[in-house]
Write a protein that holds these residues in place. Sequence first.
Motif, PDB file in Angstrom:
ATOM      1  N   LYS A   1       0.836  -1.203   0.000  1.00 56.73           N
ATOM      2  CA  LYS A   1       0.000   0.000   0.000  1.00 56.73           C
ATOM      3  C   LYS A   1       0.870   1.251   0.000  1.00 56.73           C
ATOM      4  O   LYS A   1       0.587   2.219  -0.727  1.00 56.73           O
ATOM      5  N   LEU A   2       1.908   1.219   0.812  1.00 58.78           N
ATOM      6  CA  LEU A   2       2.778   2.393   0.880  1.00 58.78           C
ATOM      7  C   LEU A   2       3.526   2.586  -0.426  1.00 58.78           C
ATOM      8  O   LEU A   2       3.729   3.715  -0.885  1.00 58.78           O
ATOM      9  N   LYS A   3       3.904   1.478  -1.044  1.00 60.42           N
ATOM     10  CA  LYS A   3       4.630   1.569  -2.305  1.00 60.42           C
ATOM     11  C   LYS A   3       3.703   2.027  -3.436  1.00 60.42           C
ATOM     12  O   LYS A   3       4.077   2.864  -4.253  1.00 60.42           O
TER      13      LYS A   3
ATOM     14  N   ARG B   1      16.162  -3.880  -4.123  1.00 64.41           N
ATOM     15  CA  ARG B   1      16.648  -5.227  -3.834  1.00 64.41           C
ATOM     16  C   ARG B   1      18.166  -5.171  -3.639  1.00 64.41           C
ATOM     17  O   ARG B   1      18.882  -4.523  -4.401  1.00 64.41           O
ATOM     18  N   ARG B   2      18.619  -5.851  -2.594  1.00 63.82           N
ATOM     19  CA  ARG B   2      20.059  -6.012  -2.378  1.00 63.82           C
ATOM     20  C   ARG B   2      20.262  -7.440  -1.945  1.00 63.82           C
ATOM     21  O   ARG B   2      19.874  -7.810  -0.833  1.00 63.82           O
ATOM     22  N   GLY B   3      20.838  -8.208  -2.869  1.00 64.89           N
ATOM     23  CA  GLY B   3      20.975  -9.623  -2.580  1.00 64.89           C
ATOM     24  C   GLY B   3      19.599 -10.240  -2.487  1.00 64.89           C
ATOM     25  O   GLY B   3      18.704  -9.935  -3.277  1.00 64.89           O
ATOM     26  N   GLN B   4      19.391 -11.064  -1.505  1.00 62.78           N
ATOM     27  CA  GLN B   4      18.088 -11.711  -1.403  1.00 62.78           C
ATOM     28  C   GLN B   4      17.066 -10.870  -0.642  1.00 62.78           C
ATOM     29  O   GLN B   4      15.919 -11.271  -0.503  1.00 62.78           O
ATOM     30  N   TRP B   5      17.511  -9.717  -0.165  1.00 63.37           N
ATOM     31  CA  TRP B   5      16.606  -8.884   0.630  1.00 63.37           C
ATOM     32  C   TRP B   5      16.075  -7.704  -0.187  1.00 63.37           C
ATOM     33  O   TRP B   5      16.728  -7.218  -1.113  1.00 63.37           O
ATOM     34  N   ILE B   6      14.896  -7.274   0.169  1.00 63.90           N
ATOM     35  CA  ILE B   6      14.344  -6.072  -0.428  1.00 63.90           C
ATOM     36  C   ILE B   6      14.205  -5.030   0.666  1.00 63.90           C
ATOM     37  O   ILE B   6      13.501  -5.262   1.662  1.00 63.90           O
ATOM     38  N   PHE B   7      14.895  -3.921   0.469  1.00 64.01           N
ATOM     39  CA  PHE B   7      14.898  -2.868   1.482  1.00 64.01           C
ATOM     40  C   PHE B   7      13.896  -1.793   1.112  1.00 64.01           C
ATOM     41  O   PHE B   7      13.826  -1.372  -0.049  1.00 64.01           O
ATOM     42  N   TYR B   8      13.188  -1.357   2.095  1.00 63.76           N
ATOM     43  CA  TYR B   8      12.213  -0.279   1.909  1.00 63.76           C
ATOM     44  C   TYR B   8      12.693   0.973   2.619  1.00 63.76           C
ATOM     45  O   TYR B   8      13.293   0.902   3.689  1.00 63.76           O
ATOM     46  N   SER B   9      12.424   2.101   1.978  1.00 60.22           N
ATOM     47  CA  SER B   9      12.817   3.377   2.582  1.00 60.22           C
ATOM     48  C   SER B   9      11.813   4.443   2.181  1.00 60.22           C
ATOM     49  O   SER B   9      11.065   4.278   1.217  1.00 60.22           O
TER      50      SER B   9
ATOM     51  N   ILE C   1       4.819   6.463  -1.480  1.00 55.39           N
ATOM     52  CA  ILE C   1       5.410   6.952  -0.225  1.00 55.39           C
ATOM     53  C   ILE C   1       6.766   6.318   0.035  1.00 55.39           C
ATOM     54  O   ILE C   1       7.652   6.944   0.587  1.00 55.39           O
ATOM     55  N   VAL C   2       6.905   5.047  -0.349  1.00 55.98           N
ATOM     56  CA  VAL C   2       8.170   4.357  -0.091  1.00 55.98           C
ATOM     57  C   VAL C   2       8.783   3.812  -1.377  1.00 55.98           C
ATOM     58  O   VAL C   2       8.113   3.644  -2.396  1.00 55.98           O
ATOM     59  N   ASN C   3      10.072   3.574  -1.277  1.00 55.81           N
ATOM     60  CA  ASN C   3      10.847   2.970  -2.364  1.00 55.81           C
ATOM     61  C   ASN C   3      11.259   1.579  -1.952  1.00 55.81           C
ATOM     62  O   ASN C   3      11.458   1.329  -0.770  1.00 55.81           O
ATOM     63  N   GLU C   4      11.421   0.718  -2.944  1.00 58.95           N
ATOM     64  CA  GLU C   4      12.018  -0.565  -2.617  1.00 58.95           C
ATOM     65  C   GLU C   4      13.311  -0.711  -3.412  1.00 58.95           C
ATOM     66  O   GLU C   4      13.455  -0.174  -4.508  1.00 58.95           O
TER      67      GLU C   4
END
Lengths: 113, 113
Positions: free
Chosen positions: A56-58, A67-75, A62-65
């Motif tokens: 919903k935020l994406k 991907r770094r390696g196997q993780w997805i970082f949100y900010s 409002i937020v960005n995603e």
Amino acid sequence: MNGALDIETTANILKLLGDKTRLTMIKIMSEHECCVCEFVDLFEMSQPAISQHLRKLKDSGIVNEARRGQWIFYSLNQTSSYYSFIQTVIKDLPSQNFKLEELTAQGKRICCD
Amino acid sequence: MNGALDIETTANILKLLGDKTRLTMIKIMSEHECCVCEFVDLFEMSQPAISQHLRKLKDSGIVNEARRGQWIFYSLNQTSSYYSFIQTVIKDLPSQNFKLEELTAQGKRICCD
DNA sequence: AAATTAAATAAGTATATGCTTATGTGATTA
DNA sequence: TAATCACATAAGCATATACTTATTTAATTT
């Protein structure tokens, strides 16, 4: 980029912020980026529930995603036209850094260094 | 009275503000007090629907009601502990004065003078 | 390539929300 | 005091919301 938002747009943003889980996520992301599994550890909630809040935020921009390696970082998306408004709304909320510190203490913090 | 609010309280306030009708009402009340029948004229919505929105705002302490004659006027509660936060949230919203001016032009404005 | 880990998506469900119509209540006016 | 006006409350309903479990997708590791 301080253009005033109209009432309907503002109401929609406030509706997104008007949920304890999402509001906490946003405050956390205003201090640090965070990946999904960290949120899952922070909130006593299933992984899909976390993913659905983040979506919903994406969807609203409002937020960005990222991907770094196997993780997805949100900010927080600092280029969003809602960014300064959101900052205004959350700026006096109590810092949530202690939550990430607890994660670090438990060795559950994700770092991609 | 600028005490920071906690996350849960803030989320609850934001949920109340996160509805187009209530947010517009609040902006209007930040500029003028207003009675129920004026809101009914302003929004294309039934009188009970308006009353129910106002009740939510009143239950939370965001607004005050004051009976004057047969009318009940609602206004922003400036002594609420949420008042300054709400001001912060709504301050850049477009003024809704034009709506009350339209009412006045139609002779539908209520005055108790 | 197979197994594992991280995250998204799908589908189902219970509760919350925002409206409606009908009715009740309190003040005002005739 | 009976009718009227302003508003609140009650009850019902359709949709939205926030979760759940099951499954799929994508990257990583073995």
